[in-house]
Design an enzyme around this catalytic site. Sequence first.
Site, PDB file in Angstrom:
ATOM      1  CE  LYS A  22      -1.914   1.722   4.020  1.00  0.00           C
ATOM      2  NZ  LYS A  22      -1.575   3.163   4.084  1.00  0.00           N
ATOM      3  CG  ASN A  23       2.397   2.746   3.565  1.00  0.00           C
ATOM      4  OD1 ASN A  23       1.202   2.975   3.355  1.00  0.00           O
ATOM      5  ND2 ASN A  23       2.903   2.622   4.777  1.00  0.00           N
ATOM      6  NE  ARG A  92       0.018  12.287   7.404  1.00  0.00           N
ATOM      7  CZ  ARG A  92       0.380  13.514   7.724  1.00  0.00           C
ATOM      8  NH1 ARG A  92      -0.497  14.375   8.157  1.00  0.00           N
ATOM      9  NH2 ARG A  92       1.631  13.880   7.614  1.00  0.00           N
ATOM     10  CB  CYS A 116      -5.219   6.573  10.839  1.00  0.00           C
ATOM     11  SG  CYS A 116      -5.525   5.081   9.928  1.00  0.00           S
ATOM     12  NE  ARG A 121      -0.297  10.178  10.414  1.00  0.00           N
ATOM     13  CZ  ARG A 121      -0.566   9.082   9.713  1.00  0.00           C
ATOM     14  NH1 ARG A 121      -1.783   8.622   9.633  1.00  0.00           N
ATOM     15  NH2 ARG A 121       0.393   8.451   9.085  1.00  0.00           N
ATOM     16  CG  ASP A 304       2.444   1.548   9.576  1.00  0.00           C
ATOM     17  OD1 ASP A 304       1.957   2.438  10.277  1.00  0.00           O
ATOM     18  OD2 ASP A 304       2.707   1.691   8.368  1.00  0.00           O
ATOM     19  NE  ARG A 396      -7.172   4.231   5.297  1.00  0.00           N
ATOM     20  CZ  ARG A 396      -6.224   4.711   6.092  1.00  0.00           C
ATOM     21  NH1 ARG A 396      -6.432   4.869   7.387  1.00  0.00           N
ATOM     22  NH2 ARG A 396      -5.045   5.069   5.601  1.00  0.00           N
TER      23      ARG A 396
HETATM   24  C1  UD1 Z   1       3.947   6.991   6.434  1.00  0.00           C
HETATM   25  C2  UD1 Z   1       3.128   5.735   6.214  1.00  0.00           C
HETATM   26  C3  UD1 Z   1       2.549   5.253   7.519  1.00  0.00           C
HETATM   27  C4  UD1 Z   1       3.660   5.054   8.529  1.00  0.00           C
HETATM   28  C5  UD1 Z   1       4.522   6.308   8.639  1.00  0.00           C
HETATM   29  C6  UD1 Z   1       5.737   6.104   9.506  1.00  0.00           C
HETATM   30  C7  UD1 Z   1       2.262   5.983   3.969  1.00  0.00           C
HETATM   31  C8  UD1 Z   1       1.089   6.184   3.091  1.00  0.00           C
HETATM   32  N1  UD1 Z   1       2.043   6.036   5.291  1.00  0.00           N
HETATM   33  O1  UD1 Z   1       3.077   7.986   6.960  1.00  0.00           O
HETATM   34  O2  UD1 Z   1       1.892   4.013   7.282  1.00  0.00           O
HETATM   35  O3  UD1 Z   1       3.107   4.788   9.788  1.00  0.00           O
HETATM   36  O4  UD1 Z   1       4.977   6.696   7.334  1.00  0.00           O
HETATM   37  O5  UD1 Z   1       6.498   5.052   9.071  1.00  0.00           O
HETATM   38  O6  UD1 Z   1       3.361   5.734   3.494  1.00  0.00           O
HETATM   39  N2  UD1 Z   1       5.833  14.802  10.913  1.00  0.00           N
HETATM   40  C9  UD1 Z   1       5.920  16.145  11.213  1.00  0.00           C
HETATM   41  N3  UD1 Z   1       5.767  17.055  10.188  1.00  0.00           N
HETATM   42  C10 UD1 Z   1       5.547  16.664   8.900  1.00  0.00           C
HETATM   43  C11 UD1 Z   1       5.468  15.285   8.608  1.00  0.00           C
HETATM   44  C12 UD1 Z   1       5.608  14.364   9.635  1.00  0.00           C
HETATM   45  O7  UD1 Z   1       6.128  16.530  12.359  1.00  0.00           O
HETATM   46  O8  UD1 Z   1       5.432  17.534   8.014  1.00  0.00           O
HETATM   47  C13 UD1 Z   1       5.961  13.799  12.001  1.00  0.00           C
HETATM   48  C14 UD1 Z   1       4.658  13.016  12.214  1.00  0.00           C
HETATM   49  O9  UD1 Z   1       3.790  13.696  13.066  1.00  0.00           O
HETATM   50  C15 UD1 Z   1       5.161  11.724  12.800  1.00  0.00           C
HETATM   51  C16 UD1 Z   1       6.529  11.530  12.109  1.00  0.00           C
HETATM   52  O10 UD1 Z   1       6.885  12.798  11.600  1.00  0.00           O
HETATM   53  O11 UD1 Z   1       5.378  11.861  14.174  1.00  0.00           O
HETATM   54  C17 UD1 Z   1       6.510  10.501  10.998  1.00  0.00           C
HETATM   55  O12 UD1 Z   1       5.571  10.836  10.043  1.00  0.00           O
HETATM   56  P1  UD1 Z   1       5.742  10.457   8.494  1.00  0.00           P
HETATM   57  O13 UD1 Z   1       6.990   9.647   8.298  1.00  0.00           O
HETATM   58  O14 UD1 Z   1       5.589  11.703   7.717  1.00  0.00           O
HETATM   59  O15 UD1 Z   1       4.499   9.516   8.236  1.00  0.00           O
HETATM   60  P2  UD1 Z   1       3.552   9.508   6.993  1.00  0.00           P
HETATM   61  O16 UD1 Z   1       4.323   9.803   5.751  1.00  0.00           O
HETATM   62  O17 UD1 Z   1       2.346  10.310   7.293  1.00  0.00           O
END
Ligand code: UD1
Length: 424
Positions: A22-23, A92, A116, A121, A304, A396
């Site tokens: 998925k990711n 998201r 979620c 986030r 995850d 999902r």
């Molecule tokens: C992706 C994955 C999700 C996984 C996560 C962490 C997809 C579609 N989803 O989510 O399944 O759980 O990586 O491995 O690939 N953060 C900030 N500012 C930002 C962006 C992130 O502070 O602009 C923080 C978030 O709050 C969180 C951390 O960084 O604490 C990690 O988030 P991120 O790696 O961005 O996760 P996603 O890309 O949303």
Amino acid sequence: MSEIQIGGFRRLKGRIPVQGSKNGVLPMMAASILSDETTVITNVPAIQDVFCMMGILKFMGCGCTLRGGELTICPAELARTDLPETFVRQMRSSIVLLGAVLAREGRASTAYPGGCSIGKRPIDFHLQALRALGAEIREDGCFIRARAEHLAGAEIHFPYPSVGATENALLAAVLAEGETVICGAAREPEIEELCAFLNGMGADVRGGGTEMITVFGRKRLRGCRFRVSGDRIVAGTYLMAAMAGRGEVLLEGVKPGHLKEVIRVLKQAGAGFSLGEDAVAVRMEGPLLPVSVQTGPYPEFPTDLQSPLMGLLCCADGCSRIRETVFEGRYETAEEFKKLGARIQVREGEAVVCGRPSLSGGRVRARDLRGGAALVVAGLAAAGKTEIYDCFHIERGYEDICRDLRLAGADIRWRRQEAKEKER
Ligand code: UD1
């Protein structure tokens, strides 16, 4: 609308093919609009998040069909540059389209993305990266509007290796003029694969899978054909399900190298493994042992799989410690495990799970995608019948978790709401 019913503990044995990631596929779908030629992605899972991303691409004017795991995207013309709010709020990861649409059309707008409810986030790193490449971004209530006459290569420094922000930066940088260096990039296998996908489209991206990625911008990209890898998170969930069912299960279509830390932890918990090139076999014979785990960015233990691991450890011989460092809201499923008799205490950012010989069945709610899958893991180890509701979360990300686990002999089935209403 759908529920899952698990009959209770059964020893599991069998082979399960693992669906595509998925990711992995979601950012590739976004990337496909960087060209105006057709792209074909294979091994694509038929899951709600993929359908949602297809819905967004169609809304924007792309042709998009999924047949037998083959997804064809024809982005010849983009009719719109605004992402549809209803879809965006559902998922998201649609935020990665912001960088792609901006790079192609010079402007893009979106509502704040949903997804979620697993803690705050924010998307500040995403916006910071696009601004560094020359975008002008206005945040106006719940909307984000980005504009750029011209994107130019830049040095981007991430304070934390965000997966989505790294993807957004990549998708904008491949069409920017000149060289972009992304420092502090996420190293997840999905990032490495996205870089390979972009290179297949004619981009020049180097260092994917390391913390420093260099992109040499191109004027034009072409369509490509690409096979997405097996889903390491689905695979990890099924390894834990196999352990909960004290079984012997072979997972096919997943790279063991993507699961190194997960396998290390599960070995500590008492499982035996044999690894093939594209397969992982797990065997659980002795007692389930407690472990101490902290989640973190790849190559650390994936957030995850934190909930599925917690579900498994509810029946370990002793007390385990789990520290979630990525998404704080991910302890919420602990409340559901407790309804099955689990002994869990969450204090100061750490969960202590004291195992008991067996859980009892019960009625529990899938609160998010991985939390829902975790309840399946727990239900497979329970003594009685478990009913899980709000399973749309599970759908999902898992193509058909019941079908897959039945291949290993689990007593698990869907109980659709409509069927229930007919019974009344
Ligand atoms: C992706 C994955 C999700 C996984 C996560 C962490 C997809 C579609 N989803 O989510 O399944 O759980 O990586 O491995 O690939 N953060 C900030 N500012 C930002 C962006 C992130 O502070 O602009 C923080 C978030 O709050 C969180 C951390 O960084 O604490 C990690 O988030 P991120 O790696 O961005 O996760 P996603 O890309 O949303």
